[in-house]
Design a protein around this motif. Sequence first.
Motif, PDB file in Angstrom:
ATOM      1  N   LEU A  91       0.813  -1.213   0.000  1.00  0.00           N
ATOM      2  CA  LEU A  91       0.000   0.000   0.000  1.00  0.00           C
ATOM      3  C   LEU A  91       0.847   1.263   0.000  1.00  0.00           C
ATOM      4  N   LYS A  92       2.017   1.202   0.592  1.00  0.00           N
ATOM      5  CA  LYS A  92       2.892   2.369   0.566  1.00  0.00           C
ATOM      6  C   LYS A  92       3.332   2.668  -0.864  1.00  0.00           C
ATOM      7  N   ASP A 103       2.700   6.023  -2.898  1.00  0.00           N
ATOM      8  CA  ASP A 103       3.769   6.781  -3.548  1.00  0.00           C
ATOM      9  C   ASP A 103       3.477   7.008  -5.030  1.00  0.00           C
ATOM     10  N   ALA A 104       2.713   6.098  -5.630  1.00  0.00           N
ATOM     11  CA  ALA A 104       2.367   6.220  -7.049  1.00  0.00           C
ATOM     12  C   ALA A 104       1.134   7.093  -7.272  1.00  0.00           C
ATOM     13  N   VAL A 123      -2.510   8.681   1.643  1.00  0.00           N
ATOM     14  CA  VAL A 123      -1.080   8.726   1.319  1.00  0.00           C
ATOM     15  C   VAL A 123      -0.281   9.093   2.559  1.00  0.00           C
ATOM     16  N   GLN A 124      -0.742  10.098   3.286  1.00  0.00           N
ATOM     17  CA  GLN A 124      -0.049  10.513   4.502  1.00  0.00           C
ATOM     18  C   GLN A 124      -0.039   9.392   5.539  1.00  0.00           C
ATOM     19  N   LYS A 133       3.680  -4.032  -7.676  1.00  0.00           N
ATOM     20  CA  LYS A 133       3.609  -3.655  -6.263  1.00  0.00           C
ATOM     21  C   LYS A 133       3.108  -4.824  -5.400  1.00  0.00           C
ATOM     22  N   LEU A 134       3.094  -6.009  -5.998  1.00  0.00           N
ATOM     23  CA  LEU A 134       2.703  -7.227  -5.289  1.00  0.00           C
ATOM     24  C   LEU A 134       3.945  -8.014  -4.885  1.00  0.00           C
TER      25      LEU A 134
END
Length: 433
Positions: free
Chosen positions: A57-58, A62-63, A71-72, A113-114
């Motif tokens: 998820l990060k 970021d994307a 996002v924060q 991202k997996l």
Amino acid sequence: MSWWTTDETHDPARTSWVDSANGHVDFPIQNLPLGLFAPADRPERIGTAIGDKILDLKACADAGLFDPLVVQACQQPGANALLGLPVGRKRALRRRISELLSDPDYRNIVENKLFRAGDCELLVPARIGDYTDFYVGIHHANNVGRQFRPDNPLLPNYKYVPIGYHGRASSVRPSDVGVRRPYGQRKGPDADAPVFEPTARLDYELELGVWIGAGNALGRPLSIAEASHHVAGFCLLNDWSARDVQAWEYQPLGPFLAKNFHTTISPWIVTADAMAPFRTSQPSRPEGDPAPLPYLRDDNDQRHGALDLTLEVFLHTRRMRTQGAAPFRLSSGPATSMYWTVNQMVAHHASNGCNLSPGDLLGTGTISAPERSGFGSLLEISEGGARPLTLPNGETRTFLEDGDELILKAQASAAGYVSIGFGECRAVVLPAT
């Protein structure tokens, strides 16, 4: 929107382009639990389980795939910031993750991202500020109380107060971390004085863990009607117990060293939204039992506050593993064997103004069914050690031995919906040092 309402993320027809998710026993696209993981040689980060993979998820944040508030939150250590988001924001995040993993148009930007779950270390998902263990499994309370008070197993306060005690957050560990047999003072019934030795009566306790979301300010109680908005999700929890140490030390102030040495949790937070299809009515209280006091009474909670979960416990001894034998199921029973609902636990905890915080963890206490096949501890199964359990390979147990592995599982099911699971909560008993 009500806290038990389903939406498109629960659609049984929804599938994922992550092939392993479709038909997965625990983590189909309808689940999407939150957790903290560390890929090999990389820092820890927040993720979502999907089949046999973990979505970073990060990296998605970021994307630019999430809104700025999410996002924060994804930049913060652990899942605390995500858990503390308003209910609407968490629900929107769930919808977004479901969209990313179900719509093939997103595959090209999400697939990298997996991570393969088997290649990652799963961690305690949040920084736990406080851990409180309750005692809401009434059949367990009756079974244990009967061993000491055959004619009056429940104390007078049990049916008025959700009983609990403050545990030790520092010793909570994720699945697969071994539990060291603890030392402690214990005193035999005929002994003149106690001894300080490793426990001879190491036990497990089958519990649900409850993760707190937004929390409340010090001095501001939570009403029973609003308690549900402060429950972020659930996990499995094994509150390891040294029964001989407990019997000697627990009066007058309750559990201490018999329980604070180790608590094992399943590493994924199954969110409150994921559990929406599996809400069910709280079982009616037996005739003659007192009604909850007004601050614990809510019609919606009584109609939807229980969870339709099947809980299981398995024992895998060292000999079984050596012989290649499957784990032996010790018990199976429903999570509805709780006298108090999760929301009643939360409302009571905050009723005096105690402040709950994102990432705080509550345990339900041992959940046992009325029958022996659903008992949630060896203390009950072996009747305090008087009735040894014989395993299929001829081994016997009254309490746990070194090398034994305990495995907890949970499955949520409801007609018309895809079943989801919690993943495993497991640990091997290591010898005392």
